[in-house]
Design a protein around this motif. Structure first.
Motif, PDB file in Angstrom:
ATOM      1  N   TYR A 331      -2.188  -6.732  -1.181  1.00 52.86           N
ATOM      2  CA  TYR A 331      -3.513  -6.163  -0.911  1.00 52.86           C
ATOM      3  C   TYR A 331      -3.772  -6.047   0.595  1.00 52.86           C
ATOM      4  O   TYR A 331      -4.244  -5.013   1.071  1.00 52.86           O
ATOM      5  N   SER A 334      -1.585  -3.401   2.358  1.00 53.17           N
ATOM      6  CA  SER A 334      -2.020  -2.058   2.002  1.00 53.17           C
ATOM      7  C   SER A 334      -3.307  -1.675   2.709  1.00 53.17           C
ATOM      8  O   SER A 334      -3.478  -0.529   3.131  1.00 53.17           O
ATOM      9  N   ASN A 335      -4.202  -2.626   2.868  1.00 51.07           N
ATOM     10  CA  ASN A 335      -5.558  -2.314   3.320  1.00 51.07           C
ATOM     11  C   ASN A 335      -5.852  -2.640   4.777  1.00 51.07           C
ATOM     12  O   ASN A 335      -6.987  -2.444   5.221  1.00 51.07           O
ATOM     13  N   LYS A 498      -1.939   3.269  -0.271  1.00 49.23           N
ATOM     14  CA  LYS A 498      -3.336   3.288   0.164  1.00 49.23           C
ATOM     15  C   LYS A 498      -3.788   4.712   0.460  1.00 49.23           C
ATOM     16  O   LYS A 498      -4.922   5.102   0.131  1.00 49.23           O
TER      17      LYS A 498
END
Length: 855
Positions: A331, A334-335, A498
């Motif tokens: 997470y 990706s972010n 993403k």
């Protein structure tokens, strides 16, 4: 009975005796993992002391001994009191005065007068608390009684027991205080080890060393609070609380105690992490949400793993913690584009350090490492991997897993044609839950993340199973056909997802309208997917395309098949696509692709020289499935090359017949019989002698010229290799019983008793075959046969097989057979046309047999 007690209550009311069965004191070890845990634990303990804040340290439980003796003592005392009262009453009636009181005899050995507590679990924490209390008293903290100083015993180590007895003696403590006054810069560890009472043998005791290390850590932490006046501290009222359980109150046997104690249980890495994480989020604004999160972390989600994971109980925490770490890493990578990946790299390696479960290989991660720090424009930045956003993503993901498990919801997604071999061989929701996929491959992990970010949004108004299938088919093909083999690749792949995520519910439309930029996935695959997405708009194309993509060798990459299906106007014709994809599907099945007679390679060679050029060589292409690199460096070179139409034309020649091994072998045989190829022709030789192809372990040949074709074991020409014509001659004429060990010659080549091929290396090397083992007048002779690099002829060299060239002069004269003696190389030499080699060898052997018979 389960009671909440302070540590002071426990140590005052009981003699704590660590039994023989317990391990040494471990919280003082010097390993990186223990150092990190110790640092945090000590910091929490000292903060509790300074802030006068309660800290709960969990369960301690064990056996309490001496309760029966204490009960008898109380009963006997009450009985004696009753007798004395009766005597006093009788004496008063006689007007006699009796003054009788019970006075207890005290003893210096307090362990004989109070209960003994033998801890089953909690030894490490109790020892640390005891060391802390000792240090506080040493520094001048108040206490109403010193009895507790003698109430801690290490009976599992004689040397540890002796050390504790010495250290807790009040006289010893006073000596250490005096030494500190004289040497205020000395640390507590130096004061103790440099004292006269300290024995050198204690250096070898792990418990003693650990206790000294813990004392040193406690002292260091208190030094950060230099304002503290220890004399204001009250040891009796420190707020360290335990849930205290006496197992004897459960009426259990000693056998159970031994069995439970033999586990040697300590807090797992996950338990330390969970405790630390809760502390980090202690002051969160949304306390209700966090309370729910911690509860579900210990119940619903942990139970899901317990139901699903196929390992024993002891490994459960490892699997659970590994999954949580990987979710957070996915997470956050990706972010978060702001954080330089180099600052993520160490943490990446620690989290993804073992694919197959082995608790000995799992890296311990100091919890501070989850806080990533970097500098930008002179300003120090900080990022916490397990921030609230990450935890909310983890919550969503677990909710999705529970949803998929319920009421057969996963199967109802209908993903059988997409979540399947060869891409993935298990239900995608089961990744991270099997011992063989403790940490799935990078490809599988990225695909898992693609699945999760879609299914987590199943409440979205645009969600549908069809949209999910399109998203997964598109991301699957893109992911598995892109190199994701390094931390950098992994980071880039997640960031590409993403970029795609906003379009996940209509990925086809977004790709076709060029709304999405490809910044990482293999560009040829990206372009291929555009073509297929357009065709998939027609339902008739869906089944054939998906079936072709799922072929174990094609692996989602089928552009060459689409090209085969174009008509003259460059329109894609479904019937042609089905024809070629079905034929290719059979041709590249394992039974043909890896057939020992190299049927596929020879079938294509019938049509034309199809071999792609690779690393200075031509390759027949390996039939091994292998990974992405193996595919890309073999048949895919052919599929993407300018000779791929050889495959199309070869399929056309089969005239839609059912493709079988027998059909292909007959086709090759008919081709040899009807094409009238010269026996010296390279194509003829490869078609007739499949073992010549098999010789090339990496399927590579070096084509120096039409007459100079080398069969390579590997790719470097510098390695030993063979030559095509001479090797095929050897295959044709070798004796069936001949092996590399005996190399026996066929009878027709007698008097030579050996017949085999020989290798050479480098471009200027000249391998061939030889006849040897012929002896005359105590000299052994050999004939080397090579193929000319410039003409269609063999070169024969006959010589006395001596170790040194100058001793090779032969007693045999072959000039009458048109051999010429080469003075430089000391051998008889002759060139023979390709088609005449058989006759020439038989003539030579006949002449040599005459000489041998006359000898």
């Amino acid at each position: 009975m389960n009671l909440t007690k302070s540590f002071h209550d426990i140590i005052s009311e009981h003699v704590v005796e660590v039994p023989i069965i317990q391990r040494e004191y471990a919280q003082g070890r010097k390993t990186e993992k223990v150092k990190s845990i110790r640092k945090r634990f000590v910091k929490d303990l000292v903060k509790s002391v300074i802030d006068n804040r309660e800290i709960h340290l969990g369960f301690v439980y064990g056996k309490i001994e001496g309760k029966e003796n204490l009960r008898r003592k109380v009963l006997n005392r009450e009985a004696v009191n009753s007798i004395l009262e009766a005597v006093k009453f009788y004496a008063n009636n006689l007007e006699l005065k009796i003054n009788a009181n019970i006075e207890e005899v005290t003893t210096d050995n307090s362990s004989q007068t109070i209960l003994k507590f033998i801890p089953l679990d909690g030894q490490q924490r109790l020892t640390t608390l005891y060391i802390l209390y000792w240090y506080l008293y040493f520094k001048g903290a108040k206490t109403s009684s010193l009895n507790w100083l003698q109430h801690f015993k290490y009976t599992n180590r004689k040397s540890a027991l002796a050390f504790c007895n010495e250290l807790t003696d009040v006289a010893t403590i006073n000596i250490l205080r005096d030494k500190l006054k004289k040497n205020p810069k000395s640390n507590i560890k130096e004061l103790i080890t440099n004292s006269s009472f300290y024995l050198k043998k204690w250096n070898k005791d792990a418990t003693v060393s650990g206790m000294l290390e813990m004392l040193f850590s406690i002292e260091k932490e208190f030094l950060t609070h230099s304002y503290l006046d220890f004399s204001n501290l009250d040891i009796d009222n420190l707020l360290f609380k335990f849930d205290f359980m006496d197992l004897d109150s459960l009426n259990q046997t000693d056998e159970l105690y031994v069995k439970m104690n033999s586990r040697g249980k300590q807090l797992s890495d996950y338990e330390h992490f969970k405790s630390w994480l809760q502390e980090k989020h202690n002051n969160a604004i949304d306390s209700n949400w966090f309370e729910s999160f911690w509860k579900r972390l210990d119940t619903d989600w942990l139970n899901y793993f317990w139901r699903k994971v196929n390992v024993d109980f002891n490994a459960l925490d490892d699997y659970y913690y590994n999954y949580i770490k990987n979710l957070a890493l996915m997470y956050c990578l990706s972010n978060n584009s702001e954080i330089p990946f180099d600052n993520f790299k160490d943490l990446y390696s620690q989290i993804r350090n073992t694919e197959i479960y082995d608790n000995k290989k799992i890296s311990y991660i100091p919890l501070e490492n989850f806080i990533i720090k970097w500098e930008k424009e002179g300003e120090e930045k900080e990022f916490f991997l397990f921030n609230e956003d990450t935890l909310r993503f983890i919550e969503k993901t677990f909710n999705s897993l529970l949803f998929l498990e319920k009421d057969n919801n996963y199967k109802e997604l209908g993903l059988e044609q997409i979540i399947c071999k060869p891409f993935i061989d298990t239900d995608i929701s089961d990744l991270f839950l099997k011992d063989i996929t403790f940490t799935p491959s990078l490809w599988n992990t990225v695909f898992y993340y693609a699945f999760i970010i879609f299914i987590n949004d199943r409440e979205h108004t645009n969600y549908s199973n069809d949209a999910l299938k399109q998203w997964l088919r598109y991301t699957r093909n893109s992911i598995y056909n892109t190199y994701i083999q390094s931390p950098e690749n992994y980071n880039s792949a997640l960031k590409q997802l993403k970029n795609l995520e906003p379009y996940k519910f209509n990925i086809g439309q977004a790709i076709l309208s060029n709304e999405v930029e490809n910044v990482f996935f293999e560009n040829t695959q990206f372009e291929e997917e555009k073509i297929k997405l357009d065709l998939l708009g027609d339902n008739d194309w869906q089944e054939p395309i998906i079936e072709a993509e799922n072929h174990p060798y094609l692996f989602g990459q089928i552009k060459f098949l689409l090209d085969f299906s174009k008509d003259e106007s460059s329109n894609y014709v479904l019937e042609d696509f089905i024809k070629y994809s079905q034929a290719v599907s059979i041709l590249y099945k394992k039974e043909i692709r890896q057939h020992s007679n190299k049927i596929l390679e020879r079938f294509l060679l019938c049509q034309d020289f199809y071999l792609p050029y690779y690393k200075s060589d031509y390759i027949f292409c390996s039939g091994s499935l292998g990974g992405l690199r193996t595919k890309n460096e073999n048949w895919r070179l052919f599929f993407k090359g300018d000779k791929v139409n050889v495959l199309k034309e070869s399929i056309d020649k089969l005239e839609s017949k059912d493709i079988t091994v027998e059909l292909l072998e007959n086709y090759i045989s008919n081709h040899l019989n009807t094409e009238n190829l010269k026996e010296s022709n390279y194509k003829y030789l490869f078609l007739k002698y499949p073992k010549a192809i098999e010789y090339c372990k990496e399927t590579a040949i070096r084509w120096n010229s039409e007459n100079d074709i080398r069969l390579l074991k590997g790719f470097p020409i510098t390695a030993y290799h063979s030559e095509l014509r001479t090797y095929c001659f050897f295959l044709e004429n070798k004796k069936i019983e001949a092996t590399n060990d005996n190399r026996i010659s066929p009878v027709k080549y007698h008097p030579f008793t050996k017949f085999w091929y020989f290798v050479d290396k480098n471009t200027d090397g000249h391998p061939g075959f030889y006849l040897g083992g012929f002896t005359l007048t105590e000299k052994e002779y050999r004939l080397d046969v090579r193929y000319s690099k410039s003409k269609e002829e063999f070169e024969l060299c006959f010589y006395h097989n001596a170790d040194e060239k100058e001793y090779r002069n032969a007693d045999i004269d072959l000039s009458h057979l048109n051999f010429v003696f080469d003075q430089k190389h000391k051998h008889f030499f002759k060139s023979v046309l390709f088609e005449e080699i058989h006759v020439e060898l038989l003539n030579l052997c006949s002449e040599l047999n005459k000489l041998k018979n006359n000898d």
